[in-house]
Design a protein around this motif. Structure first.
Motif, mmCIF file in Angstrom:
data_model
loop_
_atom_site.group_PDB
_atom_site.id
_atom_site.type_symbol
_atom_site.label_atom_id
_atom_site.label_comp_id
_atom_site.label_asym_id
_atom_site.label_seq_id
_atom_site.Cartn_x
_atom_site.Cartn_y
_atom_site.Cartn_z
ATOM 1 N N ASN A 64 32.954 50.664 32.558
ATOM 2 C CA ASN A 64 31.669 50.487 33.233
ATOM 3 C C ASN A 64 30.998 49.170 32.868
ATOM 4 N N ASN A 65 31.213 48.706 31.652
ATOM 5 C CA ASN A 65 30.678 47.405 31.254
ATOM 6 C C ASN A 65 31.234 46.303 32.151
ATOM 7 N N ILE A 66 32.548 46.307 32.339
ATOM 8 C CA ILE A 66 33.199 45.288 33.172
ATOM 9 C C ILE A 66 32.755 45.397 34.630
ATOM 10 N N ILE A 67 32.770 46.616 35.166
ATOM 11 C CA ILE A 67 32.423 46.816 36.572
ATOM 12 C C ILE A 67 30.971 46.444 36.850
ATOM 13 N N PHE A 156 38.665 37.717 29.310
ATOM 14 C CA PHE A 156 39.328 36.963 30.372
ATOM 15 C C PHE A 156 39.333 37.759 31.671
ATOM 16 N N LEU A 157 39.549 39.064 31.555
ATOM 17 C CA LEU A 157 39.535 39.920 32.741
ATOM 18 C C LEU A 157 38.173 39.860 33.438
ATOM 19 N N VAL A 158 37.105 39.892 32.652
ATOM 20 C CA VAL A 158 35.759 39.808 33.235
ATOM 21 C C VAL A 158 35.552 38.458 33.915
ATOM 22 N N PHE A 159 35.911 37.384 33.221
ATOM 23 C CA PHE A 159 35.631 36.041 33.744
ATOM 24 C C PHE A 159 36.537 35.674 34.920
ATOM 25 N N ILE A 239 39.587 31.495 29.608
ATOM 26 C CA ILE A 239 38.172 31.876 29.714
ATOM 27 C C ILE A 239 37.308 30.658 29.991
ATOM 28 N N ILE A 240 37.552 29.583 29.244
ATOM 29 C CA ILE A 240 36.773 28.350 29.436
ATOM 30 C C ILE A 240 36.982 27.795 30.838
ATOM 31 N N LEU A 241 38.240 27.806 31.305
ATOM 32 C CA LEU A 241 38.532 27.305 32.653
ATOM 33 C C LEU A 241 37.834 28.152 33.717
#
Length: 257
Positions: A64-67, A156-159, A239-241
């Motif tokens: 739920n945090n990610i979504i 990374f999945l979130v970004f 993540i930075i990219l």
């Protein structure tokens, strides 16, 4: 103004997941509490059931945090709420930065709650001994490094999701579908790049190359630690990219629904 943006973003994301925080901790405490009582079936059942529910809440926290971070980005930047967002005296960089900070803050607190809940439920001398028997050659440094890699992978999945949304919602039609496809393509490309990087390092290290040639090969602890460090660096670069590219694309304009 960035502070106000961050305040409302955090409030929106936390509105739901704090409920899961509370449930995870409460059931963890109940499970641990009943585990100290006499060895009676009903007490053992309540303890096991409560810890099982706590673990389920831990997964709910993460999912739920990610979504909600993705949903907040869509509603706040591209949907009805975006008409207010884009009239505020803030730059698009501030808007995107607020989403980045919201991700880092909420994911950090979620991981802390998950770790605390897990420790309350399961941490004991017997549990540590079980881990030592199950993984006799694994050091704490490898366990910690693995934890860092897992955290970076979720970030990374979130970004990559935020970047995919930024790409998909630049279109006029099928925005959500194009966002999903963009995210899948981006994740696939990053996985391929990771394999290429590992293969190149394998050209200079026979033990790593053996992992590509012999599928049954088992890496030594030193090789495993090296692979984990490489994975952590790669995820950090990705993540930075994602942040840099997503910010640049958002500054080029927003196609509001």
């Amino acid at each position: 103004m960035l502070g106000k943006l961050l305040k409302y973003d955090l409030k929106w994301v936390y509105k739901l997941i704090v409920i899961y925080y509370g449930l995870a901790l409460v059931f963890a405490l109940v499970g641990r509490g009943f585990s100290f009582l006499d060895d009676i079936f009903i007490f053992d059942f309540i303890s096991s059931f409560s810890c099982g529910v706590s673990v389920a809440m831990m997964f709910n926290i993460l999912i739920n945090n990610i979504i909600r971070i993705w949903a907040r980005y869509i509603h706040n930047v591209y949907k009805d709420e975006s008409y207010l967002t884009h009239t505020l005296p803030v730059t698009k960089s501030d808007i995107f930065l607020s989403k980045v900070l919201t991700t880092l803050i909420t994911m950090f607190t979620s991981i802390i709650v998950i770790v605390i809940s897990f420790v309350i439920c399961y941490w004991s001398k017997e549990f540590v001994d079980f881990i030592k028997v199950l993984l006799p050659d694994v050091s704490w440094s490898i366990i910690i490094t693995t934890g860092i890699v897992v955290i970076l992978e979720f970030l990374f999945l979130v970004f990559i999701g935020l970047l995919a949304i930024t790409i998909g919602y630049r279109s006029n039609h099928n925005k959500l579908l194009k966002s999903i496809v963009s995210g899948f393509v981006g994740y696939t490309i990053s996985s391929i790049i990771s394999l290429i990087v590992l293969f190149i390092t394998g050209l200079f290290n026979k033990n790593i190359l053996d992992l590509f040639i012999n599928m049954n090969a088992t890496p030594s602890m030193d090789i495993l630690k090296y692979l984990l460090v490489v994975a952590a660096i790669l995820y950090l670069v990705y993540i930075i990219l994602c942040i840099v590219i997503g910010n640049k694309l958002l500054q080029k304009g927003v196609n509001v629904d």
